[in-house]
Design an enzyme around this catalytic site. Structure first.
Site, mmCIF file in Angstrom:
data_model
loop_
_atom_site.group_PDB
_atom_site.id
_atom_site.type_symbol
_atom_site.label_atom_id
_atom_site.label_comp_id
_atom_site.label_asym_id
_atom_site.label_seq_id
_atom_site.Cartn_x
_atom_site.Cartn_y
_atom_site.Cartn_z
ATOM 1 N N ILE A 64 0.842 -1.190 0.000
ATOM 2 C CA ILE A 64 0.000 0.000 0.000
ATOM 3 C C ILE A 64 0.880 1.244 0.000
ATOM 4 O O ILE A 64 1.841 1.328 0.768
ATOM 5 C CB ILE A 64 -0.912 0.015 1.253
ATOM 6 N N CYS A 65 0.541 2.172 -0.871
ATOM 7 C CA CYS A 65 1.134 3.507 -0.834
ATOM 8 C C CYS A 65 0.004 4.474 -1.148
ATOM 9 O O CYS A 65 -1.172 4.098 -1.071
ATOM 10 C CB CYS A 65 2.321 3.639 -1.791
ATOM 11 N N GLY A 66 0.301 5.697 -1.500
ATOM 12 C CA GLY A 66 -0.755 6.659 -1.766
ATOM 13 C C GLY A 66 -1.670 6.235 -2.902
ATOM 14 O O GLY A 66 -2.886 6.279 -2.780
ATOM 15 N N GLY A 68 -0.849 3.208 -4.912
ATOM 16 C CA GLY A 68 -0.645 1.799 -5.212
ATOM 17 C C GLY A 68 0.246 1.583 -6.422
ATOM 18 O O GLY A 68 0.723 0.488 -6.669
ATOM 19 N N ALA A 108 -4.029 3.999 -0.764
ATOM 20 C CA ALA A 108 -4.773 4.465 0.403
ATOM 21 C C ALA A 108 -5.483 5.786 0.136
ATOM 22 O O ALA A 108 -6.468 6.106 0.801
ATOM 23 C CB ALA A 108 -3.833 4.615 1.602
#
Length: 160
Positions: A64-66, A68, A108
């Site tokens: 998960i990152c800002g 994806g 996210a």
């Protein structure tokens, strides 16, 4: 299954919610970070999860990152890893059924936690049956041909 999870600081709170969700399943969860909202580079986490799959420490991963996108690109740099960006249950299911992806990624800042839980559930319930084996084999063969070219480069033969 042994599931690895990781995020950068942009996905930290989302990751923590997904962790709680997975912990209520039969799966074993391994957290590869991050552990706070303090800034961290997403490739570092993506590389850890991808490497854990290559080493056989985990069976599947969730990154998960800002958006994806970054973690998908970073994890996909590992030979043999197929990381799929998923923001809905259908793509999460197809990541496994059609592509035998070992990792799904999510943003996210793109989807909510409740949708994220459904995405993870769809991914973990899906199992590769080989239905698209011909297509996945082509991807693997192309990857192997590039790796072969890199090996030639290391011996002093240039590939242009």
């Amino acid at each position: 299954m042994r599931i690895g999870i990781g995020s950068d600081h942009n996905g930290y709170e989302f990751k923590e919610e997904i962790k709680r969700f997975i912990e209520n399943t039969e799966h074993v969860l391994v957290d590869y970070g991050c552990d706070s909202k303090d800034p961290i580079d997403y490739p570092d986490i993506a590389f850890e999860v991808a490497n854990a799959i290559i080493d056989g420490k985990i069976d599947r991963g969730i990154l998960i990152c800002g958006t994806g996108i970054g973690v998908a690109i970073a994890a996909g740099k590992y030979p043999g890893i197929r990381a799929a960006l998923t923001h809905d249950t259908y793509s999460a299911e197809r990541a496994q059924l059609s592509n035998n992806a070992q990792i799904i990624t999510m943003g996210a800042q793109i989807i909510g936690v409740e949708v994220g839980k459904k995405v993870v559930e769809a991914f973990l319930k899906s199992h590769w049956t080989g239905g698209s084996e011909r297509k996945v084999s082509k991807i693997i063969e192309k990857e192997q041909s590039f790796l072969g070219q890199l090996e030639k480069d290391a011996t002093g033969n240039r590939c242009n």
